[in-house]
Structures are given as structure tokens and as C-alpha cells.
Motif scaffolding. Structure first.
Motif, PDB file in Angstrom:
ATOM      1  N   ALA A 652     -13.582  19.968   0.676  1.00 35.81           N
ATOM      2  CA  ALA A 652     -12.560  21.234   0.699  1.00 35.81           C
ATOM      3  C   ALA A 652     -11.927  21.397  -0.819  1.00 35.81           C
ATOM      4  O   ALA A 652     -10.750  21.192  -0.883  1.00 35.81           O
ATOM      5  CB  ALA A 652     -11.386  20.834   1.722  1.00 35.81           C
ATOM      6  N   GLY A 653     -12.840  21.566  -1.849  1.00 38.73           N
ATOM      7  CA  GLY A 653     -12.419  21.902  -3.029  1.00 38.73           C
ATOM      8  C   GLY A 653     -11.547  20.688  -3.911  1.00 38.73           C
ATOM      9  O   GLY A 653     -11.222  21.032  -4.945  1.00 38.73           O
ATOM     10  N   ARG A 654     -11.972  19.462  -3.433  1.00 36.82           N
ATOM     11  CA  ARG A 654     -11.540  18.266  -4.081  1.00 36.82           C
ATOM     12  C   ARG A 654     -12.655  17.567  -4.867  1.00 36.82           C
ATOM     13  O   ARG A 654     -12.857  16.441  -4.689  1.00 36.82           O
ATOM     14  CB  ARG A 654     -10.902  17.393  -3.134  1.00 36.82           C
ATOM     15  N   GLY A 655     -13.562  18.227  -5.520  1.00 37.52           N
ATOM     16  CA  GLY A 655     -14.547  17.673  -6.257  1.00 37.52           C
ATOM     17  C   GLY A 655     -15.786  17.587  -5.159  1.00 37.52           C
ATOM     18  O   GLY A 655     -15.993  17.982  -4.035  1.00 37.52           O
ATOM     19  N   ALA A 656     -16.813  17.028  -5.835  1.00 38.28           N
ATOM     20  CA  ALA A 656     -18.056  16.662  -5.135  1.00 38.28           C
ATOM     21  C   ALA A 656     -18.210  15.322  -4.550  1.00 38.28           C
ATOM     22  O   ALA A 656     -17.730  14.558  -5.229  1.00 38.28           O
ATOM     23  CB  ALA A 656     -19.420  17.111  -5.985  1.00 38.28           C
ATOM     24  N   ALA A 657     -19.020  15.373  -3.480  1.00 40.15           N
ATOM     25  CA  ALA A 657     -18.964  13.839  -2.841  1.00 40.15           C
ATOM     26  C   ALA A 657     -20.690  13.801  -2.119  1.00 40.15           C
ATOM     27  O   ALA A 657     -20.741  14.872  -1.460  1.00 40.15           O
ATOM     28  CB  ALA A 657     -17.988  13.446  -1.986  1.00 40.15           C
ATOM     29  N   PHE A 658     -21.162  12.758  -2.460  1.00 37.66           N
ATOM     30  CA  PHE A 658     -22.437  12.778  -2.297  1.00 37.66           C
ATOM     31  C   PHE A 658     -22.641  11.445  -1.368  1.00 37.66           C
ATOM     32  O   PHE A 658     -22.305  10.353  -1.838  1.00 37.66           O
ATOM     33  CB  PHE A 658     -23.621  12.448  -3.109  1.00 37.66           C
TER      34      PHE A 658
END
Length: 695
Positions: A652-658
Motif C-alpha cells: 500500500a505505497g510503503r515501498g516494495a516487498a518480495f
């Protein structure tokens, strides 16, 4: 001198304005002795302020005041709405007529010349106070009179409006009575209850009898019967008028043209404008009689039918109904016959359900439709309704028949079949959608495999050809950096760029070769913290970049190829570094689920645009200016070769997470790891920040 006690009834203060202290004291004493309250003032300004503070009952005003003279003070007082009604008496040594005229023209009520006489002063003050109070009383009385007059006019208007409304209501009532009287489908006869004189009749009664209305009005009611050679009733109307207002009599009526009709007669006495009158109604029931006769002939067939059957005339009056019809509504046949559906079921149901179909039928059309109906006895039923015109032997449509059959069972069966068919259609649609999704997935995999095969062929053909020249370029740059004099500061800078670009080219070739080889992983138990630290160290991040690791349990081991897993983590951290602009925090979290080891890599960058999320793992797709579009593709290849998955997690717009998911290691190796974990202490989660700076 008058007795001062006689002045106590006068209410109000007296303002005395005099610049001479002696005269001011003299006037004040005179008035105080007479019982008045005195407010002294020595000049015009003080007098005006005193009046503004509190209105006096009367003002004694000297003409010759210093500064603002008496005339100006009076002019200002009379020019103000608040003070103009206060009486002003000028007092002055000036005795000329012109002075007095000027004072009166400014609004003064009196003018007293010096020397002052006590009785004169007191008497004039008393007189003008009384006059002022009398004038105020007259004005108040006048206002009261005006108010009373306005209230009287309002009452007259209200009463007039009431009378007009009453007249209008009376006129509307008379109009409604006349409309109902004239539009009634029954013949109506209004007679005087005492004399028996016909007062009025409607056109329907005149039509039934075959006479003009003027032939009947004024006649005695007993004259309206069968006459020799003429029309009339088989029995006089008079004997039918009994005390039972609800009793209905039937008779034969022969019109002036010789036509014989069956009629039902009913009488109703009431008061009209203080006069006892009787209203007799005469309803034509000829068609009903015919229908009853016809229905009687087929009574056995109709009464044994389970269909609801009814016959109505052109005025929507029930002429006949069978037991099934009456029973469906919880009525008897006698309760329906002779009445309209509007009387039985209400005008809303009649106007909305029956009238539209009946009017089409009376126009010669056969009407058939199906709908749900709520019956008071049997509940909700789905009915097949048919309307047929009822044509008399002379070919005239006299009414209509209604046939209603309960088809609820068939309706339920049809609905069940429709739902079953719809279920099959839905199942077929869902299966088609599933197959389409699988086809799209396979198509995408084929496209990616084609891209990977193409990249592999390119990598195999050019890797060897490119690496040797790139090695020579790097060696030449190294030689020049060591042996070329450094007088020009740009030479080392450009040599560094050459070395950096050669490294980039080598990395691209390495990634292409890695994709082409598809090397199977050499799985073993791997310490995740060491793998993360090694991958982060290879990035050579700046001082502003930190890596935060949270493992549960800690130490955390995974079952896989340590080198390939380090490559996956390195690619993800490299993307994170580019996204954050060489400043921020990379977070690595690891936890265990029932079947998988879950590793999540987060960054503090701007995140991934919505339109790019579906293509992140496609070969050659990149959002970076100098990216190759192979890093995430290699990550997915390695994850899938380990039997796992890698996906983008929405933050939700708080950076990327994989999120990287790997299958848990075999049971034997897992037991050995758990023994190692218990050897290291508790399995509680702990977090550690790994920081590395390079200059």
C-alpha cells in the motif's frame, strides 16, 4: 403660591439648564419645593449628555447659554427620534417677540421671561407635564384603537374566508352529489318521504323507464308503475319502501318501448336540508338473470370444476361465480354476486390488476397472462388467467368471463429446471474461464520460455566473443591507470568509468549465461543469516544503507543451494538499493509456516507502479534506466528450481516487498537442525541490524 403637596402625583425629572448659578438655584428650589425631582445643568453640552443618559419629563432651557446656546440645544433635541417628544420651555431675559417666535418655531412648548415667578413657573410646568401625559395617553389610545381596528379587520377577513371556504365546500359537495347521482350505474329516484312527490331522478332511471326526466319529476312515486299501453314496473314503487333499508326487491320493468328487463329495487331514507326524503335505487339485473339461468343449466359442470370461474357484466358486477372462485377468496357465492371486485377487494387491487384486462376484454380482445397472487385461504399461487368476452345472443358484448387455473406446481417445476439449466451454464462458464486462465498461463510460460531460449542462444554465441575483448579493455585501463602521468585529473576519472562499464557488461553476460545454463541447485542446510550478510556485503553499499534482519527462530536454516539463494537475495537487495537511491533500510524477515520457509525482503523506496506489477518477472522487462530485465527472472527460475515461489507483496505505497517461499527441508535434516537450534538456546525471535560501510 400653590401647595407643593398637590404636585406629588406628577411623575418624572425636570432638567433645568441655566448658566447663571443664582437663577439655576432659584429655579431648582422652586421646583423642588413643588415636589419635583430636579437635574441641573450649566451649559448646552452638559444638558445634551444628561438627556442622552436619561430622558427627563420636561426641560427648562435658558436661551443665552455659553458655547451651544439654548436654540441650538433645542434644535438638536427635536432632531433626534429619542428626544423629540420631551417638552422644552425656554426661560430667558429676552422679551422680544422675535425671540419667542424663534423658540416656538424650534419646537418649544412655552417661553417664560425673567424675572421668574414661582407660581407661574410651577403652574406652567404642571400644565405642560399634564398636556404631555395627556397627549401620550391619546397616542397610546389611538395606537390601541388602530390595533383593535386591525384585529377586527383580520377577524372579518378570516370569517369571510371561512364563509367562502364553506360555500366552496358546499358547492363542491353539491357538485360531487350531482356527479355521483348522474353517473350512477343504478337508476335513482329521490322522493319526499311525507308527500311521496318525486323530487329528482337520474338519467339512468329515465332510460330504464323510457321517459324523459321532466315526465317523472313532480309526479307521485306510486305513478311510476306499469300503465296501460305504457311502460312501468310490475309493482308500484310505493309498497316496496319498508323500514328495512337493506331489503332488496326484484321486479319486472317494461319500458315505454316495450322492452322487459329485470330490476332490483332498494330504498334508503335520510334527511336532506332538514327534509325527510327517500332514495330508491333501481339496478338492471337482466344480464345477471340470464347468466344465472345459463349457469344453472351447466351448474354441475361448473361447480365440479377446480378452475376458478366467474362472469361479470359490463359494469364489472359479478353475475355468477363457481364455488372454486368464491372459496379461493374465503367468500360464499352470495357474498360476491351483485357486487363489484372493487367493493370486495378494494379499488387498488381492482384498478391495478382486474380493470386493465377487463377493459381489453370488453373491447373484444381475449386476454391471457400468468402471475403470482396471494389468496387469503390457500396463500401464494401462480395462476394462469384468461379473460373472454361474454357476447349476448344479439351479438353485443355484455360482459366477460374469467377463468383462473392454479399452475404453481408446473411453475415450480419450470423454475427448478431453469435453475438446473442455469447451474449447468454457470458451471460451463466457470470451467471455460478456468481453462482460459490455464491457457493464458501456459501461453505466458511459452512466451517466457521462448525468450529464455533466445537469450540462451545469444548468450552461448557471444559470451566467449565478448569476455575476451572486455578482459583486454579492463587490463588496458588498469595499465594506463598505473603508468599514465596524472597531470590531467580527468584521465583517472574516465579510466574508472571504463572499468565500471566493463564490470556492468560482465554482469550482463553472467546473468545471460546463468539463465541459459539452468543449473540445478545443490541443496544443503544453509544458514540464512550468513547468506544475507554475504549478499549484502557484495553490494558495497554506502554509509546511508542498512540491512535489518529478523529471524524466527534464530538461527534460521533453509534447505537449498547457498550460492543460488545468495544470488536471489543479492538481486533483490540490488533492486532495493536502486529504488531507495543509496539511502535507507533494507529489511529481511524469515519465519516458518506449516510447509514452507518464508523469506521477505522489504525496502523503503517508492514501491512498484500498479501497471508494472504484472510484468516484473518477465524476461527483459525493467523499470531501471540501465537495467537488463533479467534479475527478477533469474530469481524466479532459482525459486522454481528449489520447488518454491517468489512474488511481489502489496505494501500500500510503503515501498516494495518480495516474498520467497521454499519447501521445508527433509525430516531427518530438519531434526538435526532443531537439535542445533536447541543447542544454541531458546527459539525466541530476535532482531539484529547488519551494517556495512565502504569507502
Amino acid at each position: 403660591m400653590s401647595d407643593p403637596g398637590t404636585h406629588h402625583a406628577v411623575v418624572g425629572d425636570i432638567l433645568v439648564v441655566e448658566d447663571s448659578k443664582a437663577d439655576l438655584k432659584l429655579l431648582s428650589d422652586m421646583l423642588a419645593t413643588a415636589g419635583y425631582r430636579v437635574r441641573p445643568a450649566t451649559d448646552g453640552k452638559l444638558a445634551l449628555r444628561s438627556v442622552q443618559a436619561k430622558l427627563p419629563a420636561l426641560i427648562l432651557l435658558d436661551v443665552g447659554l455659553p458655547g451651544i446656546d439654548g436654540y441650538e440645544v433645542c434644535r438638536r433635541l427635536k432632531g433626534s427620534e429619542e428626544t423629540r417628544e420631551v417638552p422644552v420651555i425656554f426661560v430667558s431675559a429676552r422679551k422680544q417677540v422675535v425671540d419667542k417666535v424663534k423658540g416656538f418655531s424650534l419646537g418649544a412648548v412655552d417661553y417664560i421671561s425673567k424675572p421668574y415667578e414661582a407660581e407661574e413657573i410651577v403652574q406652567r410646568v404642571k400644565t405642560h407635564l399634564a398636556l404631555h401625559q395627556a397627549q401620550a395617553g391619546l397616542e397610546a389610545a389611538y395606537e390601541d384603537l388602530q390595533q383593535l381596528n386591525a384585529e377586527l379587520e383580520d377577524r372579518v377577513r378570516d370569517r369571510t374566508a371561512q364563509l367562502e371556504r364553506s360555500n366552496l365546500d358546499l358547492s363542491e359537495s353539491e357538485h360531487k352529489y350531482r356527479s355521483l347521482f348522474e353517473e350512477s350505474r343504478d337508476g335513482l329516484l329521490l322522493t319526499d318521504a311525507v308527500t311521496g312527490t318525486v323530487l329528482d331522478c337520474n338519467s339512468e332511471l329515465a332510460r330504464l323507464l323510457g321517459y324523459e326526466r321532466s315526465d317523472l319529476v313532480g309526479q307521485h312515486k306510486n305513478a311510476v308503475h306499469k300503465r296501460d299501453g305504457g311502460g312501468g314496473l310490475s309493482e308500484p314503487l310505493g309498497p316496496q319502501l319498508t323500514d328495512d333499508a337493506d331489503q332488496v326487491h326484484q321486479a319486472l320493468l317494461t319500458s315505454a318501448t316495450g322492452e322487459i328487463r329485470n330490476v332490483a329495487i332498494k330504498s334508503c331514507p335520510f334527511e336532506l336540508h332538514g327534509r325527510s326524503v327517500e332514495l330508491q335505487s333501481c339496478r338492471d339485473i337482466t344480464e345477471r338473470k340470464r347468466a344465472e339461468e345459463m349457469l344453472h343449466r351447466s351448474e354441475y359442470i361448473v361447480s365440479s370444476s377446480t378452475d376458478m370461474l366467474a362472469l361479470l357484466d359490463g359494469h364489472f358486477v359479478y353475475l355468477a361465480v363457481n364455488p372454486a372462485y368464491a372459496g379461493a377468496f374465503g367468500k360464499t357465492q352470495d357474498e360476491l354476486i351483485g357486487h363489484t371486485p372493487a367493493e370486495i377487494f378494494g379499488t387498488e387491487f381492482f384498478d391495478g390488476t382486474i380493470r386493465p384486462q377487463a377493459e381489453r376484454c370488453l373491447a373484444g380482445e381475449e386476454v391471457r397472462y400468468q402471475n403470482w397472487f396471494e389468496f387469503p385461504v390457500s396463500g401464494r399461487k401462480y395462476m394462469d388467467i384468461s379473460y373472454f368476452p361474454y357476447v349476448s345472443p344479439d351479438g353485443v358484448i355484455r360482459g366477460f368471463t374469467v377463468s383462473a387455473r392454479d399452475v404453481s406446481a408446473r411453475r415450480h417445476a419450470e423454475e427448478a429446471a431453469r435453475q438446473a439449466q442455469q447451474g449447468l451454464l454457470d458451471q460451463e462458464r466457470h470451467e471455460t474461464e478456468r481453462v482460459q486462465i490455464e491457457l493464458d498461463k501456459v501461453r505466458g510460460q511459452l512466451v517466457n520460455q521462448t525468450k529464455l531460449a533466445t537469450i540462451g542462444q545469444i548468450a552461448a554465441s557471444i559470451a566467449h566473443e565478448l569476455r575476451n575483448p572486455l578482459g583486454a579493455v579492463r587490463n588496458a585501463a588498469y595499465y594506463l591507470k598505473r603508468h599514465v602521468p596524472g597531470e590531467n585529473p580527468k584521465i583517472p576519472q574516465y579510466l574508472g568509468i571504463i572499468d565500471q562499464e566493463v564490470s556492468t557488461a560482465n554482469r550482463v553476460i553472467r546473468d545471460m549465461m546463468e539463465m541459459a545454463r539452468s543449473k540445478e541447485p545443490a541443496k544443503e542446510t544453509t544458514d540464512l543469516r550468513r547468506t544475507v550478510s554475504a549478499a549484502f556485503a557484495q553490494l558495497c553499499p554506502g554509509e546511508g544503507v542498512h540491512c535489518h534482519v529478523t529471524l524466527e527462530p534464530d538461527p534460521f536454516t533453509v534447505y537449498g543451494d547457498g550460492g543460488q539463494l545468495q544470488q536471489v537475495l543479492g538481486n533483490l537487495m540490488t533492486n532495493a538499493l536502486h529504488a531507495m537511491g543509496d539511502r535507507g533500510e533494507i529489511t529481511v524477515e524469515a519465519r516458518r509456516s506449516a510447509d514452507d520457509d518464508v523469506i521477505i525482503v522489504r525496502d523503503g523506496g517508492p514501491g512498484v507502479a500498479a501497471e508494472d506489477r504484472g510484468r516484473l518477472f518477465e524476461p527483459l522487462f525493467t523499470t531501471k534506466a540501465k537495467g537488463t530485465g533479467l534479475g527478477l527472472t533469474i530469481c524466479r527460475q532459482i525459486a522454481e528450481r528449489h520447488g518454491g515461489t517468489i512474488d511481489l507483496v502489496d505494501q500500500a505505497g510503503r515501498g516494495a516487498a518480495f516474498c520467497l517461499r521454499l519447501p521445508r527441508q527433509p525430516a531427518g535434516d530438519q531434526n538435526r537442525d532443531e537439535e542445533g537450534e536447541s543447542h544454541h538456546g531458546t527459539g525466541a525471535a530476535r532482531a539484529e541490524t547488519c551494517e556495512r560501510s565502504y569507502r
